[in-house]
Design an enzyme around this catalytic site. Structure first.
Site, short mmCIF file in Angstrom:
data_model
loop_
_atom_site.label_atom_id
_atom_site.label_comp_id
_atom_site.label_asym_id
_atom_site.label_seq_id
_atom_site.Cartn_x
_atom_site.Cartn_y
_atom_site.Cartn_z
N HIS A 458 0.81 -1.21 0.00
CA HIS A 458 0.00 0.00 0.00
C HIS A 458 0.85 1.27 0.00
O HIS A 458 0.66 2.15 0.84
CB HIS A 458 -0.91 0.02 1.24
CG HIS A 458 -1.84 -1.13 1.34
ND1 HIS A 458 -2.33 -1.60 2.56
CD2 HIS A 458 -2.38 -1.93 0.39
CE1 HIS A 458 -3.13 -2.63 2.35
NE2 HIS A 458 -3.17 -2.85 1.04
N PRO A 459 1.78 1.46 -0.93
CA PRO A 459 2.59 2.68 -0.93
C PRO A 459 1.74 3.91 -1.27
O PRO A 459 0.88 3.86 -2.16
CB PRO A 459 3.65 2.42 -1.99
CG PRO A 459 3.00 1.44 -2.93
CD PRO A 459 2.15 0.57 -2.05
#
Length: 524
Positions: A458-459
């Site tokens: 989940h950057p």
């Protein structure tokens, strides 16, 4: 020449392409570095792990992570139509109300929870029907798991026995508690952003989709974006009369901006790049990380042996069976300490072994579950390794870089060990594969975390509202250029980020359409 050139056919990019091309007079080009989303493993929910390290994966890795003893960490990202929505775990989580209200309070006007909720509802077609918390009739199918694996059921029951309250809807009135995740599936098959938004729009004559085309940089003339340069047999430039919109993700959008001369001036000058705008692109990188405990369940079959002819037929004929599993079937949100304004820890449970960053192999039936840092205070950065678009960037996530994050993961591991001791799981656990000692000290749990930590994929936040773009997602100081993807989040949301990226695409499309209406010449 197009009106809009959208870079990246991921969760937000597919939404933008569909929404902007609704007007037959508007010419839209969607350009994607990867290929078509035709691989079987994309569409069979339980098969997404087979996409890791494949041609459909950007296959990034971090630089040596200081707080993890110098480990380099594997960072998969989808390289195909649908982007990461074509290889994720399909969990439908929006984030916590306080996340969006925090954005608004920090200056992101129009991004509070009540502002963004209509855009979540607009996309949603929840099989539970329409309510104050859910939409029905939208493009994105959201449904209950059709796998309902007994090992995931055992985890939920054990968590309740450990004192955690059951929550039937993590997107409802409250987020905390444990339960099963709703998933982005239709009839038991993956519902990627490409399937939900792009497929119904792809035959429109005003929408052009260009695949296998790597964008090198944005063309900027006299302070205005006029198109992009691409590596493609039929194109070297794609020109935009109105706007270029970057939707290439927290890694891709930041890299493209920096290759275009937009980023930290000192970094760009060191690589011989002309500076167009001195902005903190690539800074403020945030991600969720987790540690999964893997327990052996011999005698209770996991998903290890799910790929049988019988189950393939069941999936195709009825859209049911173990191959509909999204792997991360269950989980929950908890607060590990007092004084927090929301949960700091999220659990995921998979009815199969999941270790060594999802790349480990075993012939044992297992259940995997564990905590993740869902509101990290650590911050990383993405920088260029060189001035070429063919060179992967340097990525430092700085996982567990803050005392708060280390405290969260240790407390989460202790909570996981407590859940594992409850009767519901003790009835199915027969051994240990990757598990810390039950009586481990805090220091030993932290060492276990350092050795087994992985990303939750989940950057976010490398082109954040307020620092790189304004609340309308327009790049500061550059005309005709917006960013619309996870990179614009000022801070990461609590939970899996795909739903929020789709919301960002919806809200960006609405703002772009509104701008076009304002700029349209008056009709006499």
């Amino acid at each position: 020449m197009y009106d809009y050139v959208i870079v990246g056919a991921g969760s937000a990019g597919c939404v933008l392409a569909a929404r902007l091309s609704e007007d037959p007079e508007v010419r839209v080009c969607l350009v994607e570095a990867g290929g078509e989303d035709t691989d079987m493993e994309i569409h069979i929910p339980a098969g997404f792990g087979a996409l890791f390290k494949s041609r459909r994966d950007w296959d990034y890795s971090t630089e040596p992570e200081a707080a993890l003893g110098g480990r380099r960490m594997y960072l998969p990202r989808g390289k195909m139509l649908g982007g990461c929505s074509s290889m994720n775990a399909m969990i439908y989580i929006r984030g916590n109300r306080v996340d969006f209200d925090e954005w608004a309070a920090a200056g992101a006007a129009g991004w509070g929870y009540e502002d963004v909720l209509p855009y979540f509802l607009q996309s949603e077609d929840n099989e539970r029907g329409e309510s104050m918390h859910h939409g029905a009739g939208g493009e994105l199918s959201v449904m209950e798991s059709r796998s309902m694996h007994p090992l995931a059921t055992a985890f939920v029951e054990a968590a309740k026995q450990a004192g955690h309250e059951e929550n039937p809807d993590f997107n409802g009135a409250r987020q905390e508690g444990v339960g099963r995740y709703q998933v982005t599936q239709r009839d038991g098959m993956r519902e990627s952003a490409a399937a939900a938004f792009l497929r119904p729009a792809e035959d429109r004559p005003n929408l052009t989709i260009v695949t296998d085309a790597l964008v090198s940089d944005v063309i900027i003339e006299n302070g205005r974006a006029t198109g992009v340069r691409v590596d493609h047999p039929d194109h070297d430039q794609l020109l935009a009369e109105r706007e270029v919109i970057l939707s290439a993700g927290a890694y891709g959008s930041a890299q493209i901006l920096m290759l275009s001369g937009i980023g930290p001036a000192a970094q760009l000058e060191a690589l011989g790049l002309d500076v167009v705008a001195d902005l903190p692109v690539g800074q403020n990188l945030q991600d969720h990380c987790m540690v999964l405990l893997n327990y052996v369940t011999e005698g209770v079959e996991s998903l290890l042996t799910a790929m049988t002819d019988e189950n393939v037929e069941l999936l195709g004929a009825e859209g049911t069976g173990p191959l509909t599993s999204n792997i991360g079937e269950a989980g929950g949100f908890i607060r590990t300490r007092a004084g927090l304004d929301g949960p700091d820890c999220q659990f995921h449970c998979a009815p199969v072994a999941f270790f060594e960053e999802g790349l480990g192999l075993t012939d044992k039936h297992c259940v995997a579950f564990g905590p993740g840092v869902v509101k990290p205070t650590s911050r990383g950065e993405l920088t260029l390794r060189g001035p070429s678009p063919y060179v992967k960037p340097r990525i430092v996530h700085n996982f567990l870089g803050s005392p708060e994050d280390r405290a969260t993961i240790v407390a989460g591991l202790r909570a996981a060990l407590q859940i594992a001791e409850q009767p519901a799981l003790r009835a199915v656990i027969t051994g240990e594969l990757v598990v810390p000692a039950a009586d481990a000290s805090d220091e030993e749990l932290l060492e276990f975390a350092k050795d087994n930590l992985q990303t939750i994929y989940h950057p976010t936040s490398t082109c954040a509202i307020g620092a790189v773009v304004d609340p309308e997602l327009k790049l500061l100081g550059i005309e005709g250029l917006r960013v619309a993807d996870a990179s614009i989040m000022p801070t990461i949301v609590r939970g899996n980020t795909n739903a929020a990226c789709i919301m960002i695409g919806e809200k960006a499309a609405a703002m772009i359409k509104q701008d076009a209406l304002r700029e349209a010449p008056a009709v006499a």
